[in-house]
Design an enzyme around this catalytic site. Structure first.
Site, short mmCIF file in Angstrom:
data_model
loop_
_atom_site.label_atom_id
_atom_site.label_comp_id
_atom_site.label_asym_id
_atom_site.label_seq_id
_atom_site.Cartn_x
_atom_site.Cartn_y
_atom_site.Cartn_z
N HIS A 135 0.93 -1.32 0.12
CA HIS A 135 0.03 0.07 -0.02
C HIS A 135 0.80 1.21 0.03
O HIS A 135 0.85 2.23 -0.77
CB HIS A 135 -0.99 0.00 1.36
CG HIS A 135 -1.78 1.36 1.35
ND1 HIS A 135 -2.97 1.40 0.74
CD2 HIS A 135 -1.31 2.42 2.04
CE1 HIS A 135 -3.50 2.38 1.12
NE2 HIS A 135 -2.66 3.25 1.98
N GLU A 136 1.71 1.19 0.94
CA GLU A 136 2.66 2.51 0.99
C GLU A 136 3.56 2.51 -0.18
O GLU A 136 3.77 3.82 -0.72
CB GLU A 136 3.59 2.49 2.50
CG GLU A 136 2.63 2.53 3.77
CD GLU A 136 1.63 3.66 3.73
OE1 GLU A 136 2.32 4.84 3.08
OE2 GLU A 136 0.71 3.43 4.36
N HIS B 285 1.74 4.53 -2.95
CA HIS B 285 1.96 6.00 -2.87
C HIS B 285 3.16 6.13 -3.24
O HIS B 285 3.41 7.54 -3.56
CB HIS B 285 1.73 6.29 -1.22
CG HIS B 285 0.34 6.24 -0.76
ND1 HIS B 285 -0.73 6.71 -1.26
CD2 HIS B 285 0.04 5.52 0.46
CE1 HIS B 285 -1.94 6.43 -0.46
NE2 HIS B 285 -1.32 5.67 0.21
#
Length: 94
Positions: free
Chosen positions: A72-73, A76
């Site tokens: 997820h990170e 980003h």
């Protein structure tokens, strides 16, 4: 071609918080057309669970949730790295 820099800070220590992705330098196309490289810090708080592998080597294990968090990170971080804009305030996410 170098697109940007991602610094990894993955493991727990002291009073460090949870997972996050921080921009330390936004990408921006200067007036002369040159790109200023984006720089990102991807921070997580993984525990350092170590186990002995079958070949005798020590391995570091992530829980499934930790792996999901890392992906997820990293999403980003990629968004920030691939952003190309004339105005740095429009780069990445806010």
């Amino acid at each position: 071609e170098k697109l940007g820099v991602i610094h990894l800070d993955l493991f727990q220590r002291g009073n460090k918080g949870g997972a996050a992705c921080f921009v330390t330098q936004c990408s921006k196309v200067n007036s002369n057309g040159e790109l200023r490289m984006p720089k990102v810090i991807m921070s997580c708080s993984f525990s350092q669970r170590r186990v002995q592998g079958s070949s005798g080597t020590e391995m570091l294990l992530l829980k499934h949730h930790d792996f999901e968090t890392m992906l997820h990170e990293f999403g980003h971080a990629l968004h920030l790295i691939f952003s190309r804009t004339k105005y740095q305030n429009l780069s990445g996410f806010r």
